[in-house]
Write an enzyme that holds these catalytic residues in place. Structure first.
Site, short mmCIF file in Angstrom:
data_model
loop_
_atom_site.label_atom_id
_atom_site.label_comp_id
_atom_site.label_asym_id
_atom_site.label_seq_id
_atom_site.Cartn_x
_atom_site.Cartn_y
_atom_site.Cartn_z
N GLU A 244 81.68 96.79 34.88
CA GLU A 244 82.21 98.11 34.51
C GLU A 244 83.72 98.08 34.37
O GLU A 244 84.28 98.69 33.46
CB GLU A 244 81.85 99.15 35.58
CG GLU A 244 80.66 100.01 35.23
CD GLU A 244 80.69 100.45 33.78
OE1 GLU A 244 79.78 100.01 33.02
OE2 GLU A 244 81.62 101.19 33.37
N SER B 232 85.99 76.09 31.59
CA SER B 232 85.16 76.63 30.50
C SER B 232 84.36 75.61 29.72
O SER B 232 83.23 75.90 29.32
CB SER B 232 86.02 77.44 29.53
OG SER B 232 86.80 78.39 30.21
N HIS C 31 75.26 87.54 28.05
CA HIS C 31 75.96 86.28 28.35
C HIS C 31 77.28 86.58 29.07
O HIS C 31 77.62 85.94 30.07
CB HIS C 31 76.21 85.50 27.07
CG HIS C 31 77.20 84.39 27.25
ND1 HIS C 31 76.92 83.24 27.96
CD2 HIS C 31 78.49 84.26 26.83
CE1 HIS C 31 78.00 82.46 27.97
NE2 HIS C 31 78.96 83.05 27.30
N SER C 32 78.01 87.55 28.56
CA SER C 32 79.29 87.94 29.15
C SER C 32 79.64 89.32 28.61
O SER C 32 78.87 89.91 27.85
CB SER C 32 80.40 86.95 28.75
OG SER C 32 80.73 87.12 27.38
#
Lengths: 386, 446
Positions: free
Chosen positions: B122, B208, B337-338
Site C-alpha cells: 500500500e 537483482s 510479481h511486484s
C-alpha cells in the site's frame, strides 16, 4: 595416444608424417621432398625482444624463473601462508595449460588446487562465493578470450558486492587470473586483451605485469588486496620472459605506474608485452631522431595512476599510448581523454594512440595488425614534427 | 571448447613434448594430454574381450534395442506433503511434532510477514516507497525452511524470501529502513526496496540479477566445508531463475565439488507473466537434479511441515555427506510479481482466488493449530490487531527518518577511497554548494 597426436596433425601439411617413438612420444618426420626453408612455412619472429629488469636485491635470494614459473612461485607462497587459499579453474589440477600451477596440487592437496567443470560463469560465481565466505579464492580463466560468460558475475556481482550490501559483504578475497594478449598465432580467440571492457566497471582492479619479477609482486598484491582483482598474464611472455625472481613473497603496489626510463620529449605509456616494444621504440627514437622518451608501465589499469602519467606529460608535452586491443574504446582513449583534461595547455601535439585496428584479432594477418615498433616510431616522428 | 583444448594441446605439446620427452614418465604424459586420469583408470586393463563398455564418460551396460528415454511429465516426481489442504496430518509418522511454542512462532512469523507485505505494498501505491514485492502464498516455503536450518547457516536468496529473514529475527525497523532507504538501512540506501541483507543473521544481500547467487552459494559451501564447522549453505531461487545458465553452473559445480548445500527452488507457477509451460518442458526443477548427480525432492510448498521435514533432512545429510540437495517446493504466487505488475493481464482472478482460499500455507497451519486447541478466534483477532499495530509503528518511524548522508554515494566502491573518486566527490560537493536549492538536501542526513 596416437589418436591425440593425429588430432593436432590433422589439417597440417600432408607432407608431414608421424613416426611413433618410445614411451608413447611422437616425432615429426619431414618427408624428403619438403624443404623447411621455404618462405611460406617460416613463421614470423616475435615482434619484440624481452628486456629483463636488473636482479632485485631487496627481496632476498633469487632464482631464474620465466613468467609462468614466477606465477607458480606466487601461488606457492600464497598457499603456504594462507590456509584458506584455494586455486581452481579448468585444468589447473595437472598443472594448467600454461603450467602455472605445476606441482601445487601434490604439494597442498586436492581440496586446495582443483579442476572445475568447463564453465566460466560458474568459475567466477563459485570464486565469488568462496571469497564471500571469507576464504582466499584464486580463479583461473583459461584464456582472457573466454572471460565473457563470466562478465555478469564480474561486473554485476563481484564489483558491486561491497557497495550494494553497505559493506556487510564483499568479495575482496577474489583474484581472477587469465592469459592475455597476442601470441603470434592465437587469432581471434587466443589473443584478446579485454581490459577495456572491465575498466568501465568501478569496484574492480585490473592489473597487467610486463615481466616475471613484476608478475609475482603484482599478483601477490592482487591476492592480498581487499577488492576483487583481475590479473591478466601476457601469454607470449610465459616462456620468453626470464628473470632472476625472488623466491620469498614480496608485493609491488597497485595503482602506481612505473617510470622505466626518464625522458624529456615524449611520454610513452603501455602495459604488458607492449612495454618491451616501447622500450625498443625509445632506443630507436633516441638513435635515429635524437628524441628522448619517457617510458611508463601503467601496470594497474583500474584504478590507474593518473598523477604519474600527467606529471610526465606536463614535462614532455607529448603522449603516445599503445596497446594491442582495438583502438576504439580501448583503454588508451580513457588515458587520452583524462590527460587532455588535465594537461591541455602543456600539449605540443595531439595525443597519439598506436593500437590494434577495429577488427577481430586476425590469424595470418597478425604481423600487420599489431602495433609494432615501426608504427610507434612513425607516430613519434609525427608528434615531434607537429 | 574442444577446439580450445586441442589448441592448447598444440601450444603445450609443441613446446613441451618436443623438448622434454626424455624425462617424462608415461603417467605425467597422460595427464598433460588431458585424459581424465584416476588411479582406478590407470589400473584398469582395457580388455575388449569383456563386453562391458570401457568409456570413461559413463558407467553403463550395452543395449541392442533402439529406444529413446521418455521424459516423464504426465506423472512426474511426486509431491511430498504432511498435511492435507485442511491442515490434517495424513501420515502421523511424518508429523515433526514440534512444540506448541514453535508452531505458534511459525504462524506468527508467517502472518507478520503477510501484514508487513500488505502495509508496504500500500505504501508504494501511495508513493511513499518506490517499489515493493510481496510474498503472498509463499510464506510456508520461507518459514518451514528457515526453521530447519541452523542460525549460522549461510543464506543466499533471490528476492522473495523475506520470511527467512523475519524468522531469523530481522527487526521490522530494518525491513522498513531498507524499503525506505533511510539512514538506518544496513545497506546504506544503495539498493531498491526488498534487497535485504544482514551479516549478523547470515543472510547475504540480495541482488537483482537472477540466479547469480546459485554458483556463489556453491563456492561459499565449498569454503564452509573446508572450515569444518558443520555449517550448511542454502540457496533460494524461483523456477524462472532456474532457467539461467548460472543455475546450471551452480548445480554442476556443487555436485562435482561435493558442497554441503541445499538448493531450494520456489516453483510458484509464474516468472512475472511467464507460466511454467513456457519456462520448461521437462518435469519441473526437481527432475533436473538427478542429471547433475544430485539427490532431489519435490514438496508441497504450502505445507510448512513438509518444507520443514525436507529441509531438515537435506541439511543433516548435506553436512554429513558433503553433497548438495535439491528441494523443489511447489507453491503459488498469489500476489503480483511486484508493484510494477498487474497480474490480471495474464491470469484469471478465479485462479488466484483458488489458491488464496483453498490452499494457503497460513490457513492450513491455522487449522492444524485450532484442531489442537492451540489457537482460538480471540487469539486470531488480537494477534491480527497487535501485529498490524507493530508494523504500523515501525512504518511511521521509518517514514519520519532522514535519508543517509550523500557522502555514502561514494564509499564502499573499493575497500579504500581512491584518489580519482575522491576528486569526483569533491566536485559534487562544490556543485551542490553552488546549486543547493535544486537538490533535496533537507531529506538527507548532514
Amino acid at each position: 595416444m596416437a589418436a591425440a597426436a593425429r588430432l593436432f596433425i590433422r589439417g597440417a601439411n600432408s607432407k608431414l608424417s608421424i613416426a611413433p617413438g618410445s614411451l608413447g612420444t611422437t616425432l615429426l618426420k619431414l618427408s624428403p621432398n619438403c624443404s623447411s626453408r621455404t618462405k611460406t612455412q617460416r613463421r614470423h619472429a616475435a615482434h619484440f625482444t624481452f628486456q629483463p629488469d636488473p636482479v632485485p636485491s631487496q627481496y632476498g635470494p633469487t632464482q631464474k624463473m620465466n613468467l609462468f614459473q614466477s606465477i607458480t612461485s606466487a601461488l606457492d607462497n600464497t598457499l603456504a601462508s594462507d590456509p584458506t587459499a584455494v586455486i581452481f579453474g579448468e585444468d589447473v589440477a595437472f598443472g594448467g595449460v600454461f603450467r602455472c600451477t605445476v606441482g601445487l596440487r601434490d604439494k597442498y592437496g586436492k581440496d586446495r588446487v582443483f579442476n572445475t567443470p568447463l564453465c566460466e560463469q560458474g568459475i567466477v560465481g563459485f570464486g565469488i562465493g568462496v571469497a564471500v565466505a571469507g576464504a582466499t579464492a584464486i580463479a583461473e580463466i583459461q584464456f582472457a578470450d573466454y572471460i565473457f560468460p563470466a562478465f555478469d558475475q564480474i561486473v554485476n556481482e563481484a564489483a558491486k558486492y561491497r557497495y550494494r550490501s553497505g559493506n556487510m559483504f564483499d568479495c575482496g578475497n577474489l583474484t581472477i587470473r587469465a592469459p592475455w594478449g597476442c601470441v603470434g598465432h592465437g587469432s581471434l580467440y587466443h589473443s584478446q586483451s579485454p581490459e577495456a571492457f572491465f575498466a568501465h566497471c568501478p569496484g574492480l582492479k585490473i592489473v597487467i605485469p610486463r615481466s616475471p619479477i613484476q608478475a609475482k609482486g603484482l599478483l601477490l598484491s592482487c591476492i592480498a588486496d581487499k577488492n576483487p582483482c583481475i590479473f591478466f598474464e601476457p601469454k607470449i611472455l610465459y616462456r620468453a620472459a626470464v628473470e632472476q625472481v625472488p623466491e620469498d613473497p614480496y608485493t609491488i603496489p597497485l595503482s602506481q605506474a612505473e617510470i622505466l626510463q626518464e625522458g624529456s620529449d615524449v611520454t610513452l605509456v603501455a602495459w604488458g608485452t607492449q612495454i618491451h616494444v616501447l622500450k625498443e621504440v625509445a632506443s630507436m627514437a633516441q638513435e635515429k631522431l635524437g628524441v628522448s622518451c619517457e617510458v611508463i608501465d601503467l601496470q594497474t589499469i583500474l584504478p590507474w595512476d593518473i598523477e604519474t602519467v600527467c606529471k610526465s606529460v606536463v614535462k614532455t608535452g607529448r603522449l603516445l599510448i599503445s596497446h594491442e586491443a582495438p583502438v576504439t574504446g580501448g583503454f588508451a582513449s580513457e588515458i587520452s581523454s583524462t590527460v587532455q583534461e588535465e594537461c591541455f595547455l602543456n600539449l605540443e601535439a595531439p595525443i597519439s594512440r598506436v593500437c590494434g585496428y577495429d577488427t577481430p584479432f586476425p590469424h595470418i594477418f597478425e604481423p600487420f595488425y599489431i602495433p609494432d615498433k615501426w608504427k610507434c616510431f612513425e607516430a613519434i616522428k609525427k608528434m615531434i614534427n607537429y | 571448447m574442444a577446439a580450445v583444448s586441442s589448441m592448447s594441446k598444440m601450444y603445450g605439446l609443441c613446446f613441451h613434448a618436443v623438448r622434454q620427452t626424455a624425462g617424462l614418465k608415461a603417467y605425467r604424459l597422460l595427464q598433460r594430454r588431458g585424459f581424465r586420469v584416476s588411479v582406478l583408470q590407470l589400473q584398469q586393463t582395457f580388455d575388449s574381450s569383456l563386453e562391458k563398455p570401457q568409456f570413461p564418460g559413463a558407467s553403463a551396460e550395452f543395449v541392442d534395442q533402439l529406444e529413446f528415454i521418455q521424459p516423464n511429465v504426465i506423472s512426474g516426481i511426486p509431491v511430498y506433503r504432511v498435511m492435507d489442504r485442511q491442515g490434517n496430518i495424513i501420515n502421523p509418522s511424518q508429523d515433526p511434532q514440534l512444540s506448541k511454542e514453535t508452531v505458534l512462532n511459525f504462524y506468527q512469523k508467517m502472518t507478520m510477514l503477510n501484514t508487513m507485505d500488505r502495509i508496504l505494498y500500500e505504501s508504494q501505491r501511495q508513493g511513499r516507497i518506490s517499489f515493493y514485492m510481496t510474498n503472498y502464498g509463499e510464506e510456508g516455503t520461507h518459514i518451514g525452511s528457515a526453521a530447519a536450518l541452523d542460525p549460522n547457516d549461510l543464506v543466499f536468496g533471490q528476492y522473495r524470501e523475506a520470511g527467512v529473514l523475519m524468522y531469523r529475527g530481522f527487526p521490522l525497523d530494518h525491513f522498513m529502513a531498507q524499503c525506505y532507504a533511510n539512514a538506518d538501512d544496513l545497506g546504506k540506501g544503495r539498493q531498491m526496496p526488498v534487497h535485504y541483507g544482514c551479516k549478523d543473521l547470515n543472510f547475504v544481500t540480495i541482488s537483482s540479477p537472477l540466479a547469480t547467487q546459485i554458483p556463489q552459494a556453491a563456492g561459499s559451501a565449498y569454503a564452509v566445508k573446508r572450515e569444518n564447522t558443520n555449517r550448511a549453505v542454502i540457496c533460494y531461487f524461483g523456477e524462472g531463475a532456474a532457467s539461467e545458465g548460472d543455475a546450471h553452473a551452480g548445480f554442476n559445480f556443487s555436485a562435482t565439488l561435493e558442497c554441503p548445500l541445499i538448493f531450494f527452488c520456489r516453483n510458484n507457477g509464474y516468472a512475472i507473466s511467464t507460466p511454467t509451460n513456457e519456462q520448461y518442458r521437462g518435469d519441473g526443477i526437481a527432475a533436473r537434479g538427478p542429471g547433475y548427480g544430485m539427490l532431489s525432492i519435490r514438496v508441497d510448498g504450502n505445507d510448512v511441515f513438509a518444507v520443514y521435514n525436507a529441509t531438515k533432512e537435506a541439511r543433516r545429510r548435506a553436512v554429513a555427506e558433503n553433497q548438495p540437495f535439491l528441494i523443489e517446493a511447489m507453491t503459488y504466487r498469489i500476489g503480483h510479481h511486484s508493484t510494477s505488475d498487474d497480474s490480471s493481464a495474464y491470469r484469471s482472478v478465479d485462479e488466484v482466488n483458488y489458491w488464496d482460499k483453498q490452499d494457503h500455507p497460513i490457513s492450513r497451519l491455522r487449522h492444524y493449530m485450532t484442531a489442537r486447541g492451540w489457537w482460538s478466534e480471540d487469539d486470531e483477532r488480537s494477534w491480527r490487531k497487535q501485529s498490524r499495530k507493530t508494523v504500523m509503528e515501525a512504518f511511521e518511524r521509518a517514514e519520519r527518518r532522514l535519508k543517509p548522508n550523500p557522502e555514502l554515494l561514494f564509499t564502499d566502491v573499493y575497500q579504500e577511497m581512491i584518489p580519482s573518486l575522491n576528486k569526483q566527490r569533491e566536485s559534487l560537493w562544490r556543485h551542490v554548494q553552488q546549486y543547493k536549492e535544486h537538490y533535496p538536501l533537507d531529506l538527507y542526513e548532514k
